[in-house]
Design a protein around this motif. Structure first.
Motif, PDB file in Angstrom:
ATOM      1  N   LEU A 132       5.359  10.317  11.930  1.00 28.58           N
ATOM      2  CA  LEU A 132       5.252   9.378  10.814  1.00 28.58           C
ATOM      3  C   LEU A 132       5.292   7.917  11.272  1.00 28.58           C
ATOM      4  O   LEU A 132       4.917   7.016  10.530  1.00 28.58           O
ATOM      5  CB  LEU A 132       6.381   9.655   9.816  1.00 28.58           C
ATOM      6  CG  LEU A 132       6.160   9.244   8.364  1.00 28.58           C
ATOM      7  CD1 LEU A 132       4.825   9.697   7.827  1.00 28.58           C
ATOM      8  CD2 LEU A 132       7.299   9.756   7.504  1.00 28.58           C
ATOM      9  N   THR A 142       0.376   3.859  -3.064  1.00 24.95           N
ATOM     10  CA  THR A 142      -0.078   5.231  -2.809  1.00 24.95           C
ATOM     11  C   THR A 142       0.979   6.242  -3.230  1.00 24.95           C
ATOM     12  O   THR A 142       0.650   7.285  -3.796  1.00 24.95           O
ATOM     13  CB  THR A 142      -0.424   5.418  -1.319  1.00 24.95           C
ATOM     14  OG1 THR A 142       0.671   4.957  -0.504  1.00 24.95           O
ATOM     15  CG2 THR A 142      -1.675   4.645  -0.941  1.00 24.95           C
ATOM     16  N   MET A 143       2.245   5.914  -2.984  1.00 22.23           N
ATOM     17  CA  MET A 143       3.304   6.840  -3.408  1.00 22.23           C
ATOM     18  C   MET A 143       3.356   6.944  -4.928  1.00 22.23           C
ATOM     19  O   MET A 143       3.504   8.035  -5.488  1.00 22.23           O
ATOM     20  CB  MET A 143       4.661   6.396  -2.846  1.00 22.23           C
ATOM     21  CG  MET A 143       4.761   6.588  -1.338  1.00 22.23           C
ATOM     22  SD  MET A 143       6.439   6.309  -0.721  1.00 22.23           S
ATOM     23  CE  MET A 143       7.301   7.731  -1.429  1.00 22.23           C
ATOM     24  N   ALA A 173      -1.142   2.967   6.701  1.00 25.34           N
ATOM     25  CA  ALA A 173       0.008   2.879   5.793  1.00 25.34           C
ATOM     26  C   ALA A 173      -0.253   3.679   4.516  1.00 25.34           C
ATOM     27  O   ALA A 173       0.649   4.331   3.986  1.00 25.34           O
ATOM     28  CB  ALA A 173       0.326   1.420   5.464  1.00 25.34           C
ATOM     29  N   ALA A 174      -1.486   3.650   4.042  1.00 24.59           N
ATOM     30  CA  ALA A 174      -1.834   4.427   2.842  1.00 24.59           C
ATOM     31  C   ALA A 174      -1.670   5.916   3.114  1.00 24.59           C
ATOM     32  O   ALA A 174      -1.060   6.648   2.329  1.00 24.59           O
ATOM     33  CB  ALA A 174      -3.262   4.118   2.408  1.00 24.59           C
ATOM     34  N   VAL A 204       0.538   9.275  -6.069  1.00 23.63           N
ATOM     35  CA  VAL A 204       0.808  10.700  -5.858  1.00 23.63           C
ATOM     36  C   VAL A 204       1.824  11.216  -6.868  1.00 23.63           C
ATOM     37  O   VAL A 204       1.656  12.293  -7.439  1.00 23.63           O
ATOM     38  CB  VAL A 204       1.391  10.949  -4.438  1.00 23.63           C
ATOM     39  CG1 VAL A 204       1.757  12.422  -4.273  1.00 23.63           C
ATOM     40  CG2 VAL A 204       0.404  10.530  -3.372  1.00 23.63           C
ATOM     41  N   VAL A 216       4.040  11.042   2.813  1.00 30.11           N
ATOM     42  CA  VAL A 216       5.468  11.090   2.462  1.00 30.11           C
ATOM     43  C   VAL A 216       5.642  11.582   1.028  1.00 30.11           C
ATOM     44  O   VAL A 216       6.435  12.483   0.761  1.00 30.11           O
ATOM     45  CB  VAL A 216       6.129   9.699   2.635  1.00 30.11           C
ATOM     46  CG1 VAL A 216       7.514   9.667   2.009  1.00 30.11           C
ATOM     47  CG2 VAL A 216       6.211   9.325   4.108  1.00 30.11           C
ATOM     48  N   LYS A 256       0.195   7.322   5.235  1.00 32.93           N
ATOM     49  CA  LYS A 256       1.619   7.650   5.325  1.00 32.93           C
ATOM     50  C   LYS A 256       2.255   7.721   3.937  1.00 32.93           C
ATOM     51  O   LYS A 256       3.081   8.590   3.673  1.00 32.93           O
ATOM     52  CB  LYS A 256       2.344   6.600   6.171  1.00 32.93           C
ATOM     53  CG  LYS A 256       1.972   6.666   7.651  1.00 32.93           C
ATOM     54  CD  LYS A 256       2.726   5.602   8.427  1.00 32.93           C
ATOM     55  CE  LYS A 256       2.318   5.593   9.889  1.00 32.93           C
ATOM     56  NZ  LYS A 256       3.101   4.605  10.660  1.00 32.93           N
ATOM     57  N   GLY A 257       1.859   6.801   3.057  1.00 33.58           N
ATOM     58  CA  GLY A 257       2.379   6.834   1.688  1.00 33.58           C
ATOM     59  C   GLY A 257       2.016   8.152   1.004  1.00 33.58           C
ATOM     60  O   GLY A 257       2.860   8.802   0.378  1.00 33.58           O
ATOM     61  N   TYR A 258       0.767   8.559   1.169  1.00 39.32           N
ATOM     62  CA  TYR A 258       0.340   9.842   0.586  1.00 39.32           C
ATOM     63  C   TYR A 258       1.082  11.008   1.232  1.00 39.32           C
ATOM     64  O   TYR A 258       1.513  11.940   0.560  1.00 39.32           O
ATOM     65  CB  TYR A 258      -1.180  10.023   0.768  1.00 39.32           C
ATOM     66  CG  TYR A 258      -2.004   9.088  -0.077  1.00 39.32           C
ATOM     67  CD1 TYR A 258      -1.832   9.030  -1.459  1.00 39.32           C
ATOM     68  CD2 TYR A 258      -2.968   8.247   0.497  1.00 39.32           C
ATOM     69  CE1 TYR A 258      -2.585   8.160  -2.243  1.00 39.32           C
ATOM     70  CE2 TYR A 258      -3.723   7.375  -0.280  1.00 39.32           C
ATOM     71  CZ  TYR A 258      -3.532   7.334  -1.653  1.00 39.32           C
ATOM     72  OH  TYR A 258      -4.263   6.478  -2.426  1.00 39.32           O
ATOM     73  N   VAL A 300       0.849  -1.200   0.000  1.00 40.53           N
ATOM     74  CA  VAL A 300       0.000   0.000   0.000  1.00 40.53           C
ATOM     75  C   VAL A 300       0.881   1.246   0.000  1.00 40.53           C
ATOM     76  O   VAL A 300       0.541   2.260  -0.618  1.00 40.53           O
ATOM     77  CB  VAL A 300      -1.027  -0.019   1.169  1.00 40.53           C
ATOM     78  CG1 VAL A 300      -0.418   0.312   2.498  1.00 40.53           C
ATOM     79  CG2 VAL A 300      -2.183   0.930   0.876  1.00 40.53           C
ATOM     80  N   THR A 301       2.042   1.163   0.626  1.00 40.16           N
ATOM     81  CA  THR A 301       2.975   2.299   0.609  1.00 40.16           C
ATOM     82  C   THR A 301       3.431   2.574  -0.824  1.00 40.16           C
ATOM     83  O   THR A 301       3.416   3.719  -1.297  1.00 40.16           O
ATOM     84  CB  THR A 301       4.193   2.003   1.510  1.00 40.16           C
ATOM     85  OG1 THR A 301       3.732   1.724   2.834  1.00 40.16           O
ATOM     86  CG2 THR A 301       5.155   3.185   1.548  1.00 40.16           C
TER      87      THR A 301
END
Ligand code: ZN
Lengths: 225, 348
Positions: B333, A85-86, B96-97, A89, B103, B99-101, A81-82
């Protein structure tokens, strides 16, 4: 090209930055913490840290590579998911690599090798690689004895990975010490062709290998003071 | 209005993947994906099924919310996410999502309390919440009565269910009556044709001896058993079960206890505002009864529209917006998902 690599398929929570060029893959920054219970806490700060270590901003990234597992579900999802989502973006492609490949591929040296990680419940996630590091069977999940028997049939003479360390006695194969966990640079290496070619972004679908336990929950825990 | 902060909210504590976007108290987007149908055959939410669905849904749901609001993640001022309470694995996907957004877009993140968000969402419909207020939060996962003295910094739990959540009782009674899961909407529908006074079901923890120790607590387990007994007795006697009457009488018992305890809390503390939230707040009888009874005491009842009562991303964004406006510092974070996050913690 600057590439972020994440893997959370094992107790080793990993974030790395690598430079993928025409002639190779080089590590720029690397953070890894072994803690099976804190993937959600550890990964994002580590991503932040490798960016800082390499003096880079998120917008400098060209692609993201994520280990697809197999691995314990809750932790595994954190990495995926990290990455997803990154990638969303930043508008950059994401690529998935079987996490066991980043253990089995670098361990291959002419003879077949069994790569294994801990699947809990007294089972292993495992795959067998030929002498050049190509996966020939797996990934699968089964009892260590079953994995050992299959590996032997396929001619494996060594075992590698955290799962091999844990079940060394049952597997009864010499255990190669490294890599114990998926190697971030190798994850990038195994996606390098796709990265260089600018291949289209992939949906990061976890290698669960097990069905969900279909026991109905009672819903959310009551919130008692 | 344009200079009010633009806040994104992410909710994944149970079976709904929600992404909401607000500017101040204005709702700009409320995108939702639900895995409820995948759970229906189990009669309850299966945590691993919910977690898998969140992972699949989060990116497309975010896309829909951004499109609906006509903004990009670069425009967002802060990201709020439910960090608890809820199902551990499900919460973790959302955290976690977020945090991904955070970061990738280099934005601050707020890990917030799901229950406080159920209160905050009402500001999107009725504007700033007068404080102190009493909040009644009732859903499949929680049944709580809270004193909201400062929504940005802490709420005080007054009481909670000591066994089943109110929504759980609806689900179980619905199953008993052969109605679909989740049980709230079909019971509400059936009850409209029934006689609420036809069967006298028990009102848990309302007897004088119980009130001493459990003045603001709830119990729905005895009610559920009473309904089961009543229905079984009918079936054994070979008589038809009057579904509408059972549904109406059961619903009446639940709403009676909920509203009488909530209003008692308002009166005891001299508080004039009662906010009702959570999935059960979508129940038409609960809304009507609360308003009717509150009127006598000059208490104002605030219930957001049904879509905002059930779990959604807008409620998380609304709480995030409130926190930013109050100058509360963002979370770190490394914030954890906490399935048992206490009510007294509004943001982590
Ligand atoms: Zn809720």
């Amino acid at each position: 090209m600057l590439v972020l690599v994440v893997d959370s398929s094992t107790p080793a929570v990993t974030a790395a930055l690598v430079e993928v060029s025409a002639d190779g893959v080089a590590s720029r920054a690397h953070r890894c913490t072994v803690d099976a219970r804190a993937h959600g806490e550890l990964l994002a700060p580590q991503v932040d840290a490798v960016l800082a270590d390499a003096d880079a901003r998120p917008r400098d990234l060209d692609a993201i590579v994520a280990g697809l597992g197999p691995g314990p579900f809750t932790g595994l999802r954190v990495g995926l998911v990290t990455a997803a989502t990154m990638g969303q973006v930043l508008g950059i492609p994401t690529y998935g690599v079987c996490s066991l490949d980043a253990i089995g591929y670098p361990a291959a040296s002419g003879v077949p090798v069994l790569a294994a990680s801990d699947a809990r419940r007294k089972e292993l996630y495992w795959a067998v690689y030929d002498g050049t590091g190509q996966r020939i069977v797996g990934p699968e999940v089964s009892a260590p004895a079953v994995a050992a028997a299959r590996a032997r049939e396929l001619g494996a003479t060594i075992a590698v990975g955290d799962g091999a360390h844990r079940y060394a006695e049952v597997l009864d194969l010499p255990v190669r010490v490294e890599p114990r966990y998926p190697d971030a640079t190798v994850l990038a290496l195994l996606a390098a062709e796709r990265i260089r070619a600018g291949a289209s972004s992939e949906r990061l679908i976890p290698l669960y290998l097990r069905r969900p336990d279909a026991v109905a929950a009672t819903g959310r825990k009551p919130v008692l003071p | 209005m344009a200079d009010e902060p633009l806040i994104l909210g992410i909710e994944t504590s149970c079976d709904e993947t929600g992404v909401g976007i607000v500017r101040g108290h204005t709702l700009l987007a409320d995108a939702l994906a639900s895995s409820v149908e995948e759970h229906a055959r189990f009669g309850g939410v299966v945590p691993e099924v919910a977690s898998r669905a969140h992972l699949e849904a989060i990116v497309p749901t975010m896309d829909r919310a951004l499109t609906e609001a006509g903004v990009t993640l670069a425009d967002i001022d802060a990201i709020a996410v439910t960090s608890g309470p809820g199902l551990a694995g499900a919460l973790l996907v959302g955290v976690a999502a977020a945090k991904g957004y955070a970061v990738a877009a280099e934005k601050p993140i707020y890990g917030v309390n799901h229950l406080a968000a159920h209160v905050a969402v009402d500001t999107l419909e009725h504007g700033p919440l007068p404080e102190p207020a009493i909040a009644l939060l009732v859903s499949g996962g929680h049944s709580s009565l809270l004193l909201v003295d400062d929504l940005a910094r802490g709420v005080t739990p007054l009481g909670a269910t000591i066994d089943d959540a109110a929504g759980e009782a609806f689900d179980k009674v619905a199953r008993l009556l052969g109605l679909p899961f989740p049980g709230g909407p079909p019971i509400d529908r059936e009850a409209r044709a029934g006689d609420a006074a036809s069967i006298a079901f028990p009102r848990g923890l309302t007897a004088a001896k119980d009130l001493a120790a459990h003045r603001y607590d709830f119990s729905f387990s005895g009610l559920k058993t009473a309904v089961a007994r009543w229905v079984e007795a009918r079936q054994r006697a070979g008589e038809p079960v009057p579904v509408a009457d059972v549904a109406a009488s059961f619903q009446e018992a639940v709403c009676d206890v909920l509203t009488s305890k909530a209003l008692a809390a308002c009166r005891a503390q001299g508080i004039e505002t009662l906010v009702i939230g959570g999935g059960v707040a979508a129940n038409s009888r609960l809304r009507a009864m609360a308003e009717q009874r509150a009127e006598k005491y000059g208490i104002r009842v605030r219930v957001p529209r049904p879509k905002l009562c059930t779990d959604n991303g807008a409620m998380v964004a609304a709480l995030g917006s409130h926190l930013v406006a109050a100058g509360v510092a963002p979370s770190r974070l490394d914030l954890p998902a906490d399935s048992a996050l206490p009510l007294t913690t509004v943001s982590v």
